[in-house]
Design a protein around this motif. Structure first.
Motif, PDB file in Angstrom:
ATOM      1  N   ARG A   1       0.548  -5.914   7.647  1.00  0.00           N
ATOM      2  CA  ARG A   1       1.487  -6.500   8.378  1.00  0.00           C
ATOM      3  C   ARG A   1       2.736  -5.808   8.697  1.00  0.00           C
ATOM      4  N   VAL A   2       3.446  -5.648   9.722  1.00  0.00           N
ATOM      5  CA  VAL A   2       4.821  -5.086  10.155  1.00  0.00           C
ATOM      6  C   VAL A   2       5.889  -5.970   9.367  1.00  0.00           C
ATOM      7  N   VAL A   3       6.808  -5.246   8.506  1.00  0.00           N
ATOM      8  CA  VAL A   3       7.708  -6.009   7.534  1.00  0.00           C
ATOM      9  C   VAL A   3       8.866  -5.239   7.885  1.00  0.00           C
TER      10      VAL A   3
ATOM     11  N   ALA B   1       2.944  -2.223   6.110  1.00  0.00           N
ATOM     12  CA  ALA B   1       2.868  -2.484   4.878  1.00  0.00           C
ATOM     13  C   ALA B   1       1.326  -1.567   4.722  1.00  0.00           C
ATOM     14  N   VAL B   2       1.249  -0.578   4.269  1.00  0.00           N
ATOM     15  CA  VAL B   2      -0.021  -0.016   4.216  1.00  0.00           C
ATOM     16  C   VAL B   2      -0.815   0.321   2.843  1.00  0.00           C
ATOM     17  N   ALA B   3      -0.022   0.156   1.844  1.00  0.00           N
ATOM     18  CA  ALA B   3      -0.370   0.415   0.479  1.00  0.00           C
ATOM     19  C   ALA B   3       0.412  -0.094  -0.719  1.00  0.00           C
TER      20      ALA B   3
ATOM     21  N   LEU C   1       5.418   1.687   3.201  1.00  0.00           N
ATOM     22  CA  LEU C   1       5.844   1.335   4.687  1.00  0.00           C
ATOM     23  C   LEU C   1       5.571   2.408   5.728  1.00  0.00           C
ATOM     24  N   ALA C   2       4.671   2.267   6.392  1.00  0.00           N
ATOM     25  CA  ALA C   2       4.539   3.508   7.537  1.00  0.00           C
ATOM     26  C   ALA C   2       5.675   3.226   8.769  1.00  0.00           C
ATOM     27  N   THR C   3       6.402   3.973   8.851  1.00  0.00           N
ATOM     28  CA  THR C   3       7.510   3.911  10.020  1.00  0.00           C
ATOM     29  C   THR C   3       7.152   4.321  11.221  1.00  0.00           C
ATOM     30  N   ALA C   4       7.838   3.958  12.211  1.00  0.00           N
ATOM     31  CA  ALA C   4       7.504   4.294  13.539  1.00  0.00           C
ATOM     32  C   ALA C   4       7.660   5.885  13.718  1.00  0.00           C
TER      33      ALA C   4
ATOM     34  N   VAL D   1       6.763   8.420   9.039  1.00  0.00           N
ATOM     35  CA  VAL D   1       7.071   8.552   7.592  1.00  0.00           C
ATOM     36  C   VAL D   1       6.512   7.488   6.783  1.00  0.00           C
ATOM     37  N   GLN D   2       5.792   7.774   5.556  1.00  0.00           N
ATOM     38  CA  GLN D   2       5.273   6.843   4.737  1.00  0.00           C
ATOM     39  C   GLN D   2       6.538   6.711   3.721  1.00  0.00           C
ATOM     40  N   GLN D   3       7.137   5.458   3.690  1.00  0.00           N
ATOM     41  CA  GLN D   3       8.337   5.278   2.652  1.00  0.00           C
ATOM     42  C   GLN D   3       7.915   4.178   1.700  1.00  0.00           C
ATOM     43  N   PRO D   4       8.082   4.600   0.544  1.00  0.00           N
ATOM     44  CA  PRO D   4       7.835   3.561  -0.682  1.00  0.00           C
ATOM     45  C   PRO D   4       9.144   3.049  -0.874  1.00  0.00           C
ATOM     46  N   VAL D   5       8.826   1.630  -1.094  1.00  0.00           N
ATOM     47  CA  VAL D   5      10.182   0.803  -1.603  1.00  0.00           C
ATOM     48  C   VAL D   5       9.727  -0.036  -2.771  1.00  0.00           C
TER      49      VAL D   5
END
Length: 304
Positions: A247-249, A263-265, A274-277, A280-284
């Motif tokens: 899902r896009v969050v 949310a990819v993983a 999170l895979a951003t537009a 970039v894959q950004q972990p939170v």
């Protein structure tokens, strides 16, 4: 039974009796503490003691305050909490005996501290598995600590998990589950309960036994491999049951900052990726966010 600091007295001396009277609501009988102990507390098992108190502020606070003098596997259950807390000190309230409100003390020796962040996710997997098996309710996980059920075709939060350090060698994990709350008793519109989700049973003794057994099994498996989320199967199992993935969050951060992406993983540290537009894959991490919402939403009625 020892009453922890903050618990109120029980004028009739009945174990587990709420302050409003043992049979004030015949549809919500008290937990049977003696039966629960016989079923769960045994030599060689994880659960070393189990107490049920009529009312307290917060079972997490009670256990954390006494962690140094308690054995691993101590379980404290309250028929009612009047200062229950979720993540970021959000309030958790429910009528007496309408749910399960309990905390467990864990001392994961042999597991590196950096892997302790998996404990709330482990508790989520264990609880969701137990609810599906014992109550026949399909339960999903909202990262990082919510339990979701489906009511009238909509996802609703029916439970939450709060893990807190209790000194250098201990963690208290608190679990709250709405069991028999009716629609007019829900604290917020986005909340739910096992009853509203069509559970095959709302017997709290049965459900608590199932959750604690599942939690013990997952904890021992995770600890036996040094807390490795991949080798224990925890990482894959969590991902399989996580409704957030795909899902896009929007992750709202302190200081009015936010990150939006798909949310990819869930990575090896338990962080949501999170895979951003921008590609970039950004972990939170759970400790980094204030809210996690569907992209475009300005509020989440289920937050507590």
């Amino acid at each position: 039974m020892t009453t922890p600091p903050g618990a109120q007295g029980n004028p009739s001396n009945e174990p587990g009796e709420p302050r409003s009277g043992r049979w004030s609501d015949l549809g919500r009988p008290p937990l049977n503490a003696a039966s629960l102990r016989r079923a769960l507390v045994r030599d060689g098992g994880l659960w070393s003691s189990l107490d049920v108190v009529p009312v307290t502020g917060s079972t997490n606070t009670d256990l954390a305050g006494r962690a140094d003098g308690l054995a691993e596997g101590t379980v404290l259950v309250a028929e009612e909490q009047d200062a229950g807390r979720g993540r970021l000190d959000r309030q958790w309230t429910a009528p007496a005996r309408s749910g399960l409100f309990f905390s467990v003390l864990l001392k994961p020796t042999g597991v590196p501290v950096e892997r302790w962040g998996w404990l709330p996710l482990l508790a989520g997997v264990a609880t969701a598995t137990a609810l599906s098996r014992a109550a026949g309710v399909d339960t999903a996980l909202k990262w990082p600590n919510d339990l979701l059920v489906t009511v009238d075709g909509q996802e609703r939060k029916t439970g939450g998990i709060l893990a807190e350090r209790a000194g250098p060698d201990a963690v208290v994990v608190g679990i709250g589950i709405n069991v028999t709350l009716r629609e007019d008793e829900l604290p917020v519109p986005g909340a739910g309960s096992l009853l509203l989700a069509g559970a095959t049973t709302t017997d709290r003794d049965t459900i608590l036994r199932a959750v604690l057994r599942s939690l013990g099994q997952w904890y021992e498996k995770w600890r036996s491999v040094g807390g490795d989320p991949a080798r224990s199967g925890l990482q894959d199992t969590y991902a399989a049951g996580c409704a957030t993935l795909g899902r896009v969050v929007r992750a709202e951060l302190p200081g009015d900052k936010s990150i939006t992406g798909e949310a990819v993983a869930v990575d090896g540290d338990g962080r949501l990726v999170l895979a951003t537009a921008e590609g970039v894959q950004q972990p939170v991490g759970a400790g980094d966010i204030v809210h996690l919402r569907p992209a475009g939403d300005t509020g989440d009625a289920g937050d507590r």
